[in-house]
Design a protein around this motif. Structure first.
Motif, mmCIF file in Angstrom:
data_model
loop_
_atom_site.group_PDB
_atom_site.id
_atom_site.type_symbol
_atom_site.label_atom_id
_atom_site.label_comp_id
_atom_site.label_asym_id
_atom_site.label_seq_id
_atom_site.Cartn_x
_atom_site.Cartn_y
_atom_site.Cartn_z
ATOM 1 N N THR A 86 7.958 -76.834 -59.727
ATOM 2 C CA THR A 86 8.199 -78.073 -60.468
ATOM 3 C C THR A 86 8.747 -77.784 -61.851
ATOM 4 O O THR A 86 9.786 -78.319 -62.246
ATOM 5 N N ALA A 87 8.058 -76.916 -62.595
ATOM 6 C CA ALA A 87 8.509 -76.602 -63.956
ATOM 7 C C ALA A 87 9.878 -75.938 -63.930
ATOM 8 O O ALA A 87 10.750 -76.266 -64.740
ATOM 9 N N SER A 88 10.084 -75.042 -62.995
ATOM 10 C CA SER A 88 11.363 -74.340 -62.888
ATOM 11 C C SER A 88 12.503 -75.308 -62.582
ATOM 12 O O SER A 88 13.558 -75.271 -63.216
ATOM 13 N N ALA A 89 12.278 -76.198 -61.628
ATOM 14 C CA ALA A 89 13.315 -77.156 -61.234
ATOM 15 C C ALA A 89 13.615 -78.150 -62.355
ATOM 16 O O ALA A 89 14.784 -78.429 -62.654
ATOM 17 N N GLN A 90 12.570 -78.674 -62.997
ATOM 18 C CA GLN A 90 12.772 -79.643 -64.069
ATOM 19 C C GLN A 90 13.476 -78.998 -65.264
ATOM 20 O O GLN A 90 14.365 -79.597 -65.853
ATOM 21 N N LEU A 91 13.093 -77.782 -65.601
ATOM 22 C CA LEU A 91 13.729 -77.073 -66.714
ATOM 23 C C LEU A 91 15.198 -76.796 -66.406
ATOM 24 O O LEU A 91 16.068 -77.028 -67.258
ATOM 25 N N ALA A 92 15.482 -76.349 -65.207
ATOM 26 C CA ALA A 92 16.873 -76.063 -64.830
ATOM 27 C C ALA A 92 17.721 -77.329 -64.871
ATOM 28 O O ALA A 92 18.850 -77.311 -65.387
ATOM 29 N N ARG A 93 17.193 -78.427 -64.346
ATOM 30 C CA ARG A 93 17.937 -79.698 -64.364
ATOM 31 C C ARG A 93 18.166 -80.163 -65.794
ATOM 32 O O ARG A 93 19.264 -80.601 -66.151
ATOM 33 N N LEU A 94 17.137 -80.066 -66.616
ATOM 34 C CA LEU A 94 17.246 -80.499 -68.004
ATOM 35 C C LEU A 94 18.282 -79.662 -68.755
ATOM 36 O O LEU A 94 19.144 -80.204 -69.448
ATOM 37 N N GLU A 95 18.224 -78.353 -68.590
ATOM 38 C CA GLU A 95 19.178 -77.474 -69.280
ATOM 39 C C GLU A 95 20.604 -77.712 -68.804
ATOM 40 O O GLU A 95 21.539 -77.701 -69.605
#
Length: 125
Positions: A86-95
């Motif tokens: 979750t954190a990895s996916a959300q961070l990647a999308r945000l960046e």
């Protein structure tokens, strides 16, 4: 009808129950962000569940269009649990979205709109 009053009743008796704090934080993310942040802070202090608290905070800050704070919290979640999808996916999308928008004057609003226009309108946690 909202399920939040049910969570409130249970949490009066069991104030540090992870499952109900987790559910209430998710339910409150869009309608009562102050309560969602309080729940996320409690979760951050529960041994073994800290990562979830930071993921919640990241999602709440996205809703508030506080993208630097969202990024910080997703990074903290990954420090605690490098395998957090979750954190990895959300961070990647945000960046990715931040990089696409660049330094435009209205970037905060555009990032928020673009983030949620991807069809992902629910909190992940």
């Amino acid at each position: 009808k909202s399920i939040i009053p049910y969570f409130n009743d249970v949490l009066k008796r069991f104030p540090k129950n992870f499952q109900f704090l987790n559910f209430r934080a998710i339910a409150c993310t869009k309608i009562d962000q102050e309560q969602a942040l309080k729940d996320a802070e409690i979760i951050c202090k529960l041994e073994g569940f800290e990562c979830y608290g930071y993921e919640h905070k990241g999602n709440i800050y996205i809703h508030q269009q506080k993208f630097d704070l969202a990024k910080e919290n997703f990074k903290k979640a990954l420090e605690l649990d490098p395998s957090s999808e979750t954190a990895s996916a959300q961070l990647a999308r945000l960046e990715k979205i931040v990089a696409e928008i660049g330094e435009e004057a209205n970037k905060e609003k555009e990032i928020g709109n673009k983030f949620y226009d991807k069809g992902d309108r629910k909190s992940h946690v």
